[in-house]
Design an enzyme around this catalytic site. Structure first.
Site, PDB file in Angstrom:
ATOM      1  N   TRP A  71       4.467   3.596 -10.003  1.00  0.00           N
ATOM      2  CA  TRP A  71       5.494   3.489  -8.866  1.00  0.00           C
ATOM      3  C   TRP A  71       6.188   2.144  -8.658  1.00  0.00           C
ATOM      4  O   TRP A  71       7.333   1.970  -8.267  1.00  0.00           O
ATOM      5  CB  TRP A  71       5.047   4.313  -7.656  1.00  0.00           C
ATOM      6  CG  TRP A  71       6.019   4.398  -6.669  1.00  0.00           C
ATOM      7  CD1 TRP A  71       7.166   5.200  -6.655  1.00  0.00           C
ATOM      8  CD2 TRP A  71       6.276   3.488  -5.549  1.00  0.00           C
ATOM      9  NE1 TRP A  71       7.813   5.043  -5.440  1.00  0.00           N
ATOM     10  CE2 TRP A  71       7.355   4.054  -4.700  1.00  0.00           C
ATOM     11  CE3 TRP A  71       5.483   2.328  -4.825  1.00  0.00           C
ATOM     12  CZ2 TRP A  71       7.824   3.587  -3.651  1.00  0.00           C
ATOM     13  CZ3 TRP A  71       6.126   1.921  -3.666  1.00  0.00           C
ATOM     14  CH2 TRP A  71       7.200   2.288  -3.202  1.00  0.00           C
ATOM     15  N   HIS A  72       5.166   1.101  -8.513  1.00  0.00           N
ATOM     16  CA  HIS A  72       5.417  -0.183  -8.040  1.00  0.00           C
ATOM     17  C   HIS A  72       6.477  -0.837  -8.987  1.00  0.00           C
ATOM     18  O   HIS A  72       7.257  -1.829  -8.637  1.00  0.00           O
ATOM     19  CB  HIS A  72       4.365  -1.118  -7.761  1.00  0.00           C
ATOM     20  CG  HIS A  72       3.867  -0.808  -6.473  1.00  0.00           C
ATOM     21  ND1 HIS A  72       3.024   0.179  -6.350  1.00  0.00           N
ATOM     22  CD2 HIS A  72       4.189  -1.283  -5.148  1.00  0.00           C
ATOM     23  CE1 HIS A  72       2.595  -0.087  -4.837  1.00  0.00           C
ATOM     24  NE2 HIS A  72       3.389  -0.572  -4.211  1.00  0.00           N
ATOM     25  N   GLY A  73       6.074  -0.671 -10.261  1.00  0.00           N
ATOM     26  CA  GLY A  73       7.059  -1.281 -11.311  1.00  0.00           C
ATOM     27  C   GLY A  73       6.804  -0.568 -12.860  1.00  0.00           C
ATOM     28  O   GLY A  73       5.611  -0.340 -13.007  1.00  0.00           O
ATOM     29  N   PHE A 133      10.918  -2.619  -5.854  1.00  0.00           N
ATOM     30  CA  PHE A 133       9.875  -1.596  -6.328  1.00  0.00           C
ATOM     31  C   PHE A 133      10.601  -0.268  -6.231  1.00  0.00           C
ATOM     32  O   PHE A 133      11.596  -0.028  -5.672  1.00  0.00           O
ATOM     33  CB  PHE A 133       8.631  -1.372  -5.460  1.00  0.00           C
ATOM     34  CG  PHE A 133       7.848  -2.822  -5.719  1.00  0.00           C
ATOM     35  CD1 PHE A 133       7.976  -3.425  -6.996  1.00  0.00           C
ATOM     36  CD2 PHE A 133       7.533  -3.426  -4.480  1.00  0.00           C
ATOM     37  CE1 PHE A 133       7.369  -4.725  -7.056  1.00  0.00           C
ATOM     38  CE2 PHE A 133       6.861  -4.628  -4.806  1.00  0.00           C
ATOM     39  CZ  PHE A 133       6.661  -4.976  -5.903  1.00  0.00           C
TER      40      PHE A 133
END
Lengths: 489, 344
Positions: free
Chosen positions: A325-327, A489
Site C-alpha cells: 500500500w505504501h508503494g 504513498f
C-alpha cells in the site's frame, strides 16, 4: 497545496475558516458545507487539476454503491455481495491502475523477458487514502453499519481537506455524525485555540525538525557513494526521525486544521518510538492505517480465529498488503514482510510466556524499526545495502582528525582512518546533536496530542505558536517548500 | 476562569506575542544595521568614512576594482582618490546612499558602471544574506518603509550573521583600525593588489563575451530599468548637496567583446544610456569601445583585466577626464588632504 506553504497558511486556511463560519452565521448550513466541499476540491486541484475528475467519479461511484448496499435502501436490484465485490474491485482496480501498473509490467518483463512499455502514469494525489476510506464505507454499508447519509455529508467525509491528502484514514462512523451535528456549527474558541496550537506543533515538526533531518537522510541514501560507520548510522537514524516528525507533523497539522472547523480527526501517532515491542509499535504508529488493516484485511481473513498457522499467515498477508500500500516496489514488500515476521515472532514469544527487561525490549524494537525503515526509504536495493554495510562497519570507520593524536597508540588498520566524519552527508557535529534531540523528543517527552489536548493554554504555548509562525516565515523565504513524505504513498 | 475565557485569552496571547516578536526583531535588526559604527573590517568603508577633505570617489562593480589604478589617478589628478568598487551584484542604490551619508561637499564621484547596472531589477540573494555581515556598510535605505521591507525579506541567517559580526566588531575594532591606518599611510587606495594566481571563472569558459556582459538585454528593444532611473534621481539629489557625479564606461576584456555582429545593437544601447544621462543633466565621459581589451589581457572574467592592462586603461581614463567638462571640478584650488579623522 501543501500545509507548509504560504498559500495554505496565510490565505487558504484563514479564508476558508472565515467564509465557512460567516455562512453558518447567516444560517446557510447547506451553503457552508457546500463551500467546504468546494474549498476542499480547490485545495485538491491546486496540485494538479487533472486529478479532480478521478476523485469526483470515485466519490460518486462509491456513494451510489454504498447507498445500494445499505440495508435501509429497499430497492436492491443486484445481489448485495456481488455488488460489494464489484465496488471493491473497481476501487482496487483504480488504485492498481495508477499505482501498480508499471510495477507489474516491469516484473512481468523481468520474469518473462517481455518488452511491454511502461505506462509512466502520474499517481493521483491521495488516491491510496480516499480509496481505503471508501472501501471501508462500502464494507460497512454491506454489513448494515452505515446510516443513510446525504450526499453533501458524504462528499465532505471524502474530501474534507485537512485529512484528504495523507490521512488520518478516517472512518465514516466517526466523521458523519460530526458533519451532521448542529453543535459543530458555531465557532468554538477552545477548538480554535487547541487547533492553532497543535497545528503549529505540526508545522514546527515539519519545517524545523523533519526538514533538518531530511538533508542528511537524502544525502546518505541518494547521493553518497559510500557511507562509513558513523555516516550510515546517522543516515538511517536521520530518516527514522525525519519520517516520524514529517508524518506526525502532517497529522498534527491535519488535526489542528480540522479542529478549527469543530471536527475531531482520530489520533494517528502516540509516541511510536517509545514502543516496547512491534505490536505496541503498530498500536502507536499510523494508528488509522493499522485500524483499517485490522478491520478490513486481518479480521476478514480470519484474524486469530482459525488456528495458529492461519493467524501467522494472516499477519504476514496483512503486513505485506500494508507494505505494498505504501508503494509499488519490492523494497516495500520486503519491509512489510519483515514487520509481519516480527509480529509472528513477537506473538510466539508472548504465547511462550517469555519476558525481557523494558529497556532491552525498547532497544531491540527501536533498532528493528530503524533497520526496516532503510528498506522503506531506499529507492533501490543497492541503496539499502550501502547503508546496512556502513552500519555494520564494512565500509570503514572514520574518526575525527582531532582525535588522531589521542588514538596514536592504535595500530594502523585499513578500515580505520582519520578525517571528516560526515563528509558524504554533511552537517558535521550538528548531525549528532540533532539525533540526540530527536531521541529526547521521541522517547522522553510527551507527544503533541498529549500536550495540546490538555488545553492548558499557557503563555509559553502562545509564544511557541508565534515563534513557529516566524520560523516558518523565515524558512520559507530561504528554502523551497518540501512536500510531506506521505504524499508519495 | 472558564475554559472558553482561557481559550480566548490564549488567542489574544498568540496575537500579542506575534506582534511583540515582529517589533522586537525589527528593532534589533535596525540596531545591528545602524550606521553608528566606528570601524569595520572593510578598508574601503574606512577610506570613505574617515578620510578628510575633498576626495575623488570611484564606485561600481569589480571591473573598476581590477581595472583602475587608483594611486595613479590620485597622483595625476592631485586629489585624494578612493576606490570603493567591489561587486556588480550589489545594488547601486545602496552604494549611492552610502556615498551620500559619508561624502563631503566638493567630493567628485565617478561611476564606471557595468552594463548590468542599467537593466537589473532584482537584489541578489547573497547581498540580503550579508547585509548585516560583511556588507553592513551598505545598510542604507531611502525610507523606514524600505528598511522594514528589506528586513522582512532578508533571510534569518542575515540576522544571525549580524549578531556574530556585531560582537566581532566590538572585539576587534582596534585591530582593524591599526590595519587600516597602516594601509592608508602606505598609500593604498582600494585597488586590487592580490598576486594570487587565478583561474578563469566557469561561466567564461562556456559563454561568449557579449552574452556575459549584457545578458539577455542585448536586444533592439533595450530599455533602461526603473531601478536605474530611480538611481539617477538619487544622483541628482547628491548633486544638490554639492557632490559632483559623472559616469564613464566599464572595461571589458576577452575574445569578441562588442563583436561586429552585435555592434548595431550595442550602439543602440549606448545611445539610450547616453541620452538618458544627458537628459538628466549628468555627464558621461569616454567611449565604451576604447575600454575594450583583448583576450591576452583577461584575468578571470570579461570584466577583469590584468595589472598591465590596468595601467593602460587608467592612462586613457586620465586623458578622458582631462579632455572632458568634468576636469574643471578637479582644478578647483584646494589643498589636497591626506589626513584621517580617526586615530588609534
Amino acid at each position: 497545496m501543501l500545509f507548509n506553504s504560504y498559500e495554505f497558511i496565510f490565505f487558504f486556511l484563514p479564508l476558508s475558516f472565515f467564509i465557512y463560519f460567516y455562512l453558518l452565521k447567516k444560517r446557510l448550513t447547506v451553503g457552508a458545507k457546500g463551500f467546504l466541499v468546494f474549498a476542499s476540491l480547490f485545495f485538491y486541484s491546486w496540485w494538479n487539476v487533472s486529478y479532480l475528475p478521478i476523485i469526483l467519479s470515485s466519490m460518486l461511484f462509491n456513494y451510489v454503491i454504498g447507498n445500494s448496499l445499505n440495508e435501509n435502501f429497499k430497492k436492491v436490484l443486484i445481489h448485495k455481495k456481488s455488488l460489494l465485490i464489484f465496488g471493491i474491485i473497481v476501487n482496487i482496480a483504480l488504485l492498481g491502475y495508477f499505482k501498480y501498473s508499471d510495477f507489474m509490467i516491469s516484473n512481468f518483463n523481468l520474469a518473462f523477458n517481455g518488452s511491454i512499455p511502461l505506462l509512466h502514469l502520474a499517481l493521483p494525489l491521495a488516491i491510496s487514502f480516499f480509496t481505503f476510506q471508501q472501501i471501508a464505507y462500502l464494507v460497512d454499508s454491506y454489513r448494515g453499519e452505515t446510516a443513510e447519509y446525504d450526499f453533501l455529508n458524504y462528499a465532505l467525509f471524502v474530501t474534507f481537506f485537512p485529512q484528504l491528502i495523507a490521512g488520518p484514514i478516517v472512518h465514516h462512523g466517526e466523521m458523519m455524525p460530526q458533519f451532521a451535528s448542529k453543535w459543530n456549527l458555531t465557532k468554538n474558541y477552545q477548538n480554535i485555540a487547541t487547533g492553532l496550537f497543535i497545528f503549529s506543533i505540526g508545522l514546527f515538526k515539519k519545517v524545523v525538525i523533519a526538514d533538518t533531518f531530511a538533508q542528511w537522510a537524502t544525502a546518505g541514501f541518494d547521493t553518497a557513494p559510500v557511507l562509513n560507520f558513523f555516516e550510515a548510522w546517522a543516515t538511517s537514524l536521520s530518516y527514522t526521525f525525519q519520517l516520524y516528525f514529517d508524518f506526525s507533523g502532517y497529522t498534527d497539522m491535519a488535526i489542528g486544521a480540522a479542529l478549527l472547523f469543530n471536527i475531531k480527526l482520530p489520533i494517528n501517532f502516540n509516541s511510536p518510538y517509545k514502543a516496547l515491542d512491534i505490536q505496541d509499535f503498530w498500536r502507536r504508529w499510523h494508528i488509522t492505517l493499522s485500524r483499517f488493516l485490522r478491520d478490513y484485511v486481518y479480521i476478514p481473513l480470519g484474524g486469530n480465529r482459525k488456528g495458529e498457522f492461519r493467524t501467522y499467515s494472516n499477519l504476514f498477508s496483512t503486513f505485506i498488503i500494508g507494505g505494498i500500500w505504501h508503494g509499488a516496489g519490492w523494497t516495500f514488500v520486503f519491509w512489510g514482510f519483515l514487520h509481519g515476521l516480527a509480529l509472528v515472532i513477537h506473538r510466539k514469544w508472548r504465547t511462550m510466556g517469555f519476558k525481557m527487561p523494558s529497556i532491552l525490549a525498547w532497544f531491540i524494537t527501536f533498532n528493528f524499526l530503524n533497520l526496516t525503515w532503510i528498506f522503506f526509504r531506499a529507492k533501490e536495493w543497492d541503496d539499502a545495502i550501502k547503508v546496512i554495510q556502513g552500519m555494520m562497519g564494512l565500509s570503514g570507520l572514520v574518526i575525527t582528525q582531532s582525535r588522531e593524536q589521542l588514538l596514536s597508540f592504535l595500530p594502523s588498520f585499513e578500515w580505520l582512518s582519520f578525517g571528516l566524519v560526515t563528509q558524504h552527508i554533511g552537517g558535521g557535529s550538528n548531525v549528532l546533536n540533532a539525533i540526540l534531540v530527536g531521541f529526547a523528543l521521541c522517547v522522553i517527552f510527551k507527544n503533541s496530542v498529549e500536550i495540546a489536548f490538555k488545553r492548558q493554554y499557557k503563555v509559553y504555548q502562545a509564544v511557541f505558536v508565534s515563534v513557529t509562525v516566524l520560523c516558518f516565515y523565515f524558512i520559507s523565504i530561504e528554502m523551497k517548500e518540501s512536500p510531506f513524505l506521505y504524499f508519495n504513498f | 476562569m472558564t475554559q472558553i475565557k482561557k481559550a480566548k485569552r490564549f488567542l489574544l496571547m498568540i496575537g500579542a506575542s506575534l506582534i511583540s516578536l515582529i517589533v522586537l526583531y525589527t528593532i534589533i535588526y535596525h540596531y545591528l544595521g545602524n550606521r553608528d559604527f566606528i570601524v569595520t573590517n572593510s578598508y574601503k568603508q574606512f577610506l570613505l568614512q574617515h578620510t578628510e577633505g575633498r576626495r575623488f570617489i570611484i564606485d561600481s562593480g569589480s571591473n573598476s576594482f581590477h581595472g583602475i589604478n587608483t594611486e595613479m589617478l590620485e597622483k595625476e589628478l592631485g586629489i585624494l582618490t578612493i576606490n570603493l568598487a567591489d561587486n556588480a551584484g550589489f545594488p547601486l542604490n545602496n552604494k549611492l546612499l552610502r556615498i551620500e551619508e559619508y561624502s563631503h561637499s566638493g567630493d567628485i564621484v565617478m561611476l564606471p558602471l557595468e552594463w548590468f547596472y542599467y537593466t537589473y531589477s532584482d537584489v541578489p540573494g547573497n547581498f540580503s544574506e550579508n547585509i548585516l555581515g560583511d556588507l553592513r556598510h551598505y545598510y542604507f535605505y531611502d525610507s523606514l518603509f524600505d528598511e522594514v521591507l528589506q528586513i522582512w525579506s532578508s533571510p534569518f541567517s542575515s540576522f544571525r550573521r549580524g549578531i556574530k559580526r556585531h560582537r566581532k566588531l566590538i572585539r576587534k575594532k582596534n585591530e582593524y583600525l591599526k590595519e587600516h591606518i597602516e594601509k592608508f599611510n602606505n598609500g593604498e587606495r582600494g585597488t586590487f593588489n592580490s598576486i594570487e594566481p587565478v583561474t578563469l571563472e566557469a561561466e567564461i569558459k562556456v559563454s561568449a563575451c557579449d552574452p556575459f556582459i549584457f545578458g539577455k538585454t542585448l536586444t533592439e528593444d533595450f530599455v533602461l530599468s526603473e531601478i536605474f532611473k530611480k538611481n539617477v534621481k538619487t544622483i541628482k539629489r547628491l548633486q544638490k548637496k554639492r557632490i559632483k557625479v559623472f559616469f564613464t564606461w566599464p572595461i571589458v576584456v576577452g575574445k569578441d567583446c562588442y563583436s561586429k555582429t552585435n555592434r548595431k545593437k550595442i550602439d543602440h544601447i549606448i545611445h539610450i544610456i547616453k541620452n538618458y544621462i544627458q537628459e538628466n543633466g549628468l555627464t558621461i565621459i569616454g567611449s565604451p569601445y576604447e575600454n575594450n581589451f583583448l583576450e591576452k589581457d583577461m584575468l578571470d572574467t570579461n570584466y577583469h583585466i590584468i595589472p598591465e592592462a590596468r595601467e593602460q586603461r587608467t592612462k586613457r581614463l586620465i586623458m578622458d577626464i582631462r579632455q572632458s567638462t568634468v576636469y574643471k571640478w578637479f582644478e578647483q584650488n584646494q589643498a589636497m588632504s591626506y589626513s584621517l579623522d580617526i586615530s588609534l
